[in-house]
Design a protein around this motif. Structure first.
Motif, short mmCIF file in Angstrom:
data_model
loop_
_atom_site.label_atom_id
_atom_site.label_comp_id
_atom_site.label_asym_id
_atom_site.label_seq_id
_atom_site.Cartn_x
_atom_site.Cartn_y
_atom_site.Cartn_z
N UNK A 40 0.83 -1.21 0.00
CA UNK A 40 0.00 0.00 0.00
C UNK A 40 0.86 1.26 0.00
N UNK A 41 1.93 1.24 0.77
CA UNK A 41 2.82 2.40 0.80
C UNK A 41 3.45 2.64 -0.56
N UNK A 42 3.91 1.57 -1.20
CA UNK A 42 4.51 1.72 -2.53
C UNK A 42 3.48 2.20 -3.54
N UNK A 43 2.27 1.66 -3.46
CA UNK A 43 1.21 2.10 -4.38
C UNK A 43 0.88 3.57 -4.18
N UNK A 44 0.78 3.98 -2.90
CA UNK A 44 0.50 5.40 -2.63
C UNK A 44 1.60 6.32 -3.14
N UNK A 45 2.85 5.89 -2.94
CA UNK A 45 3.97 6.68 -3.44
C UNK A 45 3.94 6.77 -4.97
N UNK A 46 3.60 5.64 -5.61
CA UNK A 46 3.53 5.65 -7.07
C UNK A 46 2.43 6.56 -7.60
N UNK A 47 1.25 6.49 -6.95
CA UNK A 47 0.15 7.35 -7.39
C UNK A 47 0.46 8.82 -7.17
#
Length: 380
Positions: A129-136
């Motif tokens: 989730x953290x990686x996805x949030x950073x990517x978005x």
């Protein structure tokens, strides 16, 4: 004969007085014969003297002190011999090193339990989730509009203007748009001060985001369980009007913060203020302070009085509901607060404040206190 003589051999276990002691013959162990002490009235090596007692070499060398504890030592040696050569050797080695018996090994460290499968899955999900949030966030920042062209160009339209036009068409009405661009110097100074004090008193002190007000708004939202208006700086409002919709969501708020940062990096404070005063909504289809002044008071922005500027500034939280002709008690109260703030911050004199309060009452016709329109907004 040995050179070291013992004072007297102890009696062998289970032997009768006057009987002849014999050496202990144990498999795997060699005995050393020490000197024998003659019995009473007998000379050493005399015929008829009792045979010497078998003793270990270690006991013979130890002397009198070791002889005192001879029976216990002999018992231990015999027990060790019966247990076998290996046990006997270990006994001697342990006793020689410590003097108190076998040494226990140190305790092993406690075993650390491996993380459970559920805990490992939780860590993986959180990391994902953290990686996805950073990517978005990175993608959103890269794809957001560029603010640099606004340094020299006025926008032909805004996201808010387009949204209001779509809403009018969906309702079967013709879209209405009143707007006229003016420079900052062409706007009455009391009106500019009224807008700043009402919407963003720290405008010249922050870099697009007022962190103190933002923290307060977040705390209030957590307590109420919903997102409310507040904490948006003038720069954030400009970013929202130019490029975003009026929906209330965390994603839109995140974009608003990033765009406000871009505006502050690309433009001067004066340019940001000029853009804001020319695109902000001031009624149904009315955009900018010049159009607002003409729509509501029939004068240009340069001719606005202290009271008129205070009324226009007080309309901004909900410009389509809080018009001077609406009889809004919230508009009346806020207008008087803005006039008082102008006096507190020394933008006007005491005489100007008194005159402005009277003019506000006249302009708004002393709106009824029970109209119940304090909760108000057209959009965040």
């Amino acid at each position: 004969m040995s050179k070291v003589e013992a004072e007297g051999p102890p009696e062998a276990p289970n032997s009768e007085p006057g009987s002849e002691p014999t050496a202990a013959s144990t498999p795997g162990m060699e005995s050393t014969v020490s000197s024998a002490t003659p019995t009473s009235g007998a000379e050493p090596d005399a015929p008829g003297a009792p045979a010497p007692v078998a003793r270990s070499s270690a006991g013979a060398v130890a002397g009198p002190a070791a002889s005192a504890g001879e029976p216990d030592t002999s018992a231990r040696l015999i027990a060790g011999a019966r247990a076998g050569p290996a046990a006997f050797a270990g006994e001697l080695d342990t006793s020689a090193r410590s003097g108190v018996g076998p040494v226990s090994s140190p305790p092993s460290p406690p075993e650390v339990p491996a993380p459970s499968l559920r805990r490992r899955w939780g860590r993986w999900v959180l990391g994902g989730l953290l990686l996805a949030g950073l990517g978005l966030t990175t993608h959103a920042y890269v794809t957001l509009p560029d603010a640099r062209p606004l340094a020299k160009e006025n926008p032909k339209t805004t996201a808010l203007m387009d949204q209001r036009a779509d809403e009018a068409r969906e309702a079967g009405r013709k879209p209405r748009r009143r707007q006229q661009w003016v420079s900052l110097s062409a706007i009455s100074k009391p009106a500019v001060d009224a807008v700043l004090l009402s919407e963003d008193a720290s405008f010249y002190l922050h870099d697009g985001v007022d962190t103190v007000e933002l923290a307060r708004a977040v705390g209030q939202a957590v307590e109420e369980g919903k997102l409310g208006r507040g904490a948006s700086t003038l720069t954030q409002q400009l970013a929202k009007n130019l490029w975003l919709s009026t929906d209330r969501s965390l994603l839109r708020k995140a974009k608003e913060l990033m765009l406000a940062h871009r505006l502050e990096e690309a433009l001067t404070k004066q340019r940001i203020l000029t853009l804001y005063l020319n695109v902000v909504e001031w009624g149904n289809g009315v955009y900018g302070i010049e159009a607002g002044a003409r729509e509501h008071f029939g004068v240009s922005a340069s001719q606005l009085t202290v009271a008129q500027g205070a009324v226009l500034a007080s309309m901004l939280p909900s410009p389509r509901k809080r018009s001077p002709s609406s009889g809004s008690s919230a508009l009346l109260k806020h207008s008087h607060r803005v006039v008082h703030a102008l006096k507190v911050y020394r933008r006007i004199s005491a005489d100007q404040e008194e005159a402005a309060h009277k003019e506000v009452d006249r302009l708004l016709g002393r709106a009824s206190e029970d109209t119940g329109d304090d909760a108000d907004e057209d959009g965040p």
